[in-house]
Design an enzyme around this catalytic site. Structure first.
Site, PDB file in Angstrom:
ATOM      1  N   ASP A 216       0.832  -1.192   0.000  1.00 15.56           N
ATOM      2  CA  ASP A 216       0.000   0.000   0.000  1.00 15.56           C
ATOM      3  C   ASP A 216       0.875   1.253   0.000  1.00 15.56           C
ATOM      4  OD1 ASP A 216      -2.740   1.154   0.375  1.00 15.56           O
ATOM      5  OD2 ASP A 216      -1.856   1.902   2.238  1.00 15.56           O
ATOM      6  N   GLU A 278       1.558  -0.678  -5.142  1.00 13.57           N
ATOM      7  CA  GLU A 278       0.507   0.305  -5.387  1.00 13.57           C
ATOM      8  C   GLU A 278       1.214   1.655  -5.408  1.00 13.57           C
ATOM      9  OE1 GLU A 278      -3.367   2.600  -3.589  1.00 13.57           O
ATOM     10  OE2 GLU A 278      -1.571   2.151  -2.433  1.00 13.57           O
TER      11      GLU A 278
END
Length: 553
Positions: A216, A278
């Site tokens: 993330d 990401e």
């Protein structure tokens, strides 16, 4: 079964046996299915999806034909941002089950030949994490505060990605950085204890058998040392006007040292464990740096997700992406939807050129649902024909749109709260998915309860209304994934072919692919034999507008 759903292939669509996972660079052409645990399947009727619910539904993924699963966070968390505020990286939140349930899920997936990737959230912890609690208790200048980004005075004008200031003052007067919610304080990745902690977290889950990590905010760990002011929009993916201007909080060169370190950890383990970035980074050359041979294996191609629905825009982003990743020997990782963006069945129902909304509410201009699904089906067939890996977001195989008329009082995304409703947020793409049209909560769980409300239209999109129905979106996905594997499209190579204006045409191995973005039907090459089409071809064999076809030539 109609011609446009691949009648020429005689292999059964339904899987009748388990598969052994591939071991040779499996990630280069894998199709990976994202599960948002809160919204996939609820086993106990509390209205929140959980790990036992996922385990019970794994056969759906086998039948669909994917290679692996990515699980969004299931760790202990106050749920200020639906689990992306982690208070313990080595356990399971009770709302999702127990650590033993995670082990059972991993074992069940392995029995079915499915790999499992878990989310890792390294940019920030929860404000309830023991480290941050210790930092608040220890006071200014303490070693405990050095693990986070504390300053005696507010040092800059940075804004949170969720709206509002990115700095919050604590009672003793100091300020801490949070690029997202105030309950998500940013870690200081220049601190050796932070780096050591996450190496240990990696090993904890690798030892339990996970096949990799989706990272993330992979572009956000390192901040520019001077914490300089930023006078442009806070959106991580820079637009054309900002080309060449790198935000001080995103995509700093120092992040690559972190991922080289992590890659060494993963390479200690057998079975090709992977790292997935990401990283909302532009241009493509900057993104390709994350997938150099000694760093990550994959990085989501968000420029592709954001590209306009035109032949020119799609040609440009596909070509640029393949070229940039080719320079570092990495596959391109295609994606159209996830838990952070408007589902593409809704996004593509907006007028072409519309900037992607950060959520849609009942009072906003509504997407055209018929046009959106038509284009979404065409976009998916185009994506699955491209060489590289592809990610699917749960429910897109059912053609689910966003819940664009959700009542404001039901919304839970901190983005909605922090922008005072100006941005509706991401709840619309996170609604629990429908499995059975006439069951409570459409089969999501054994009760009527759902943590977000489901729109009534989802009864007609439930899995049981589409399974075995020729032409349904679900059967389109199943047929496309089977053909993709049979023809080796993920591991193939792309060459562009000439086509009329408004038409995108390419060749991948023995498959010819045409997407018609224009206003008039487009012809297939002479002798082309259609394998699959996102909608029926015209009576004369031409390809209508907003349709993709694969053909043998």
């Amino acid at each position: 079964m109609p011609e446009w759903i691949a009648p020429h292939e005689d292999a059964p669509l339904r899987s009748t046996s388990t598969r052994g996972p591939r071991t040779n660079d499996w990630w280069r052409d894998a199709v990976i299915y994202q599960i948002y645990p809160r919204s996939f399947a609820d086993s106990n009727g509390d209205g929140i999806g959980d790990l036992p619910g996922i385990t019970a539904r794994l056969d759906h993924l086998v039948d669909l034909g994917v290679d692996a699963v990515w699980l969004s966070p299931f760790y202990p968390s106050p749920q200020a941002d639906a689990g992306y505020d982690v208070s313990n990286y080595r356990d399971v939140d009770p709302i999702f089950g127990r650590l033993d349930d995670a082990d059972k899920l991993l074992a069940a997936a392995r029995e079915r030949g499915l790999r499992v990737i878990v989310d890792l959230v390294p940019n920030h912890t929860s404000s309830e994490h023991p480290w941050f609690k210790a930092a608040l208790a220890a006071g200014p200048g303490s070693p405990e505060r050095a693990r986070y980004v504390f300053r005696p005075h507010k040092p800059n004008n940075w804004q949170s990605t969720f709206g509002g200031p990115a700095w919050t003052q604590v009672p003793d007067g100091e300020w801490y950085l949070h690029l997202f919610d105030a309950g998500q304080p940013d870690l200081n990745w220049d601190h050796p204890e932070v780096r050591a902690e996450f190496r240990d977290v990696l090993r904890f889950w690798l030892d339990r058998g996970v096949d990799g990590f989706r990272v993330d905010v992979a572009h956000g760990l390192i901040k520019q040392a001077d914490l300089a002011d930023w006078h442009y929009p806070v959106e991580p993916l820079s637009g054309p006007a900002m080309e060449g201007i790198r935000p001080p909080m995103w995509d700093q060169d120092g992040v690559h040292d972190v991922y080289r370190d992590w890659r060494r950890v993963l390479d200690e383990y057998p079975g090709e464990r992977i790292l997935v970035a990401e990283a909302w980074v532009s241009p493509s050359e900057r993104l390709a740096a994350y997938v150099r041979p000694d760093e990550m294996h994959q990085a989501f191609n968000f420029e592709y997700l954001e590209a306009a629905w035109t032949a020119a825009a799609q040609f440009e982003v596909i070509s640029r992406s393949l070229e940039a990743n080719g320079t570092v020997g990495a596959p391109t990782t295609w994606v159209l939807s996830n838990h952070d963006v408007l589902r593409h069945a809704s996004r593509l129902g907006l007028p072409i050129g519309t900037m992607r909304p950060r959520g849609i509410g009942a009072g906003d201009p509504q997407p055209d649902p018929v046009l959106g699904l038509r284009r979404a089906r065409a976009a998916t067939l185009l994506m699955l024909a491209l060489p590289g890996s592809a990610y699917l977001y749960q429910g897109e195989e059912l053609g689910l749109p966003d819940h664009t008329t959700m009542p404001d009082e039901a919304r839970q995304d901190p983005m909605f709260r922090r922008t005072h409703g100006e941005q509706k947020g991401r709840d619309g793409c996170r609604v629990p998915i429908p499995w059975e049209s006439h069951a409570p909560s459409y089969g999501f769980g054994p009760s009527e309860r759902t943590w977000l409300p489901q729109p009534p239209v989802w009864a007609d999109l439930a899995l049981d209304k589409q399974r075995g129905v020729p032409g349904s979106t679900y059967e389109l996905y199943r047929a496309a994934l089977r053909l993709r594997a049979q023809h080796g499209l993920g591991g193939g190579s792309l060459s562009w072919t000439e086509g009329p204006d408004g038409v995108l045409a390419l060749q991948n191995g023995d498959v010819y692919v045409l997407t018609n973005f224009g206003g008039t039907p487009a012809p297939l090459p002479t002798g082309a034999r259609p394998l699959i089409s996102s909608e029926p071809l015209a009576a004369d064999g031409t390809v209508p507008t907003d349709v993709t076809v694969w053909a043998a030539v």
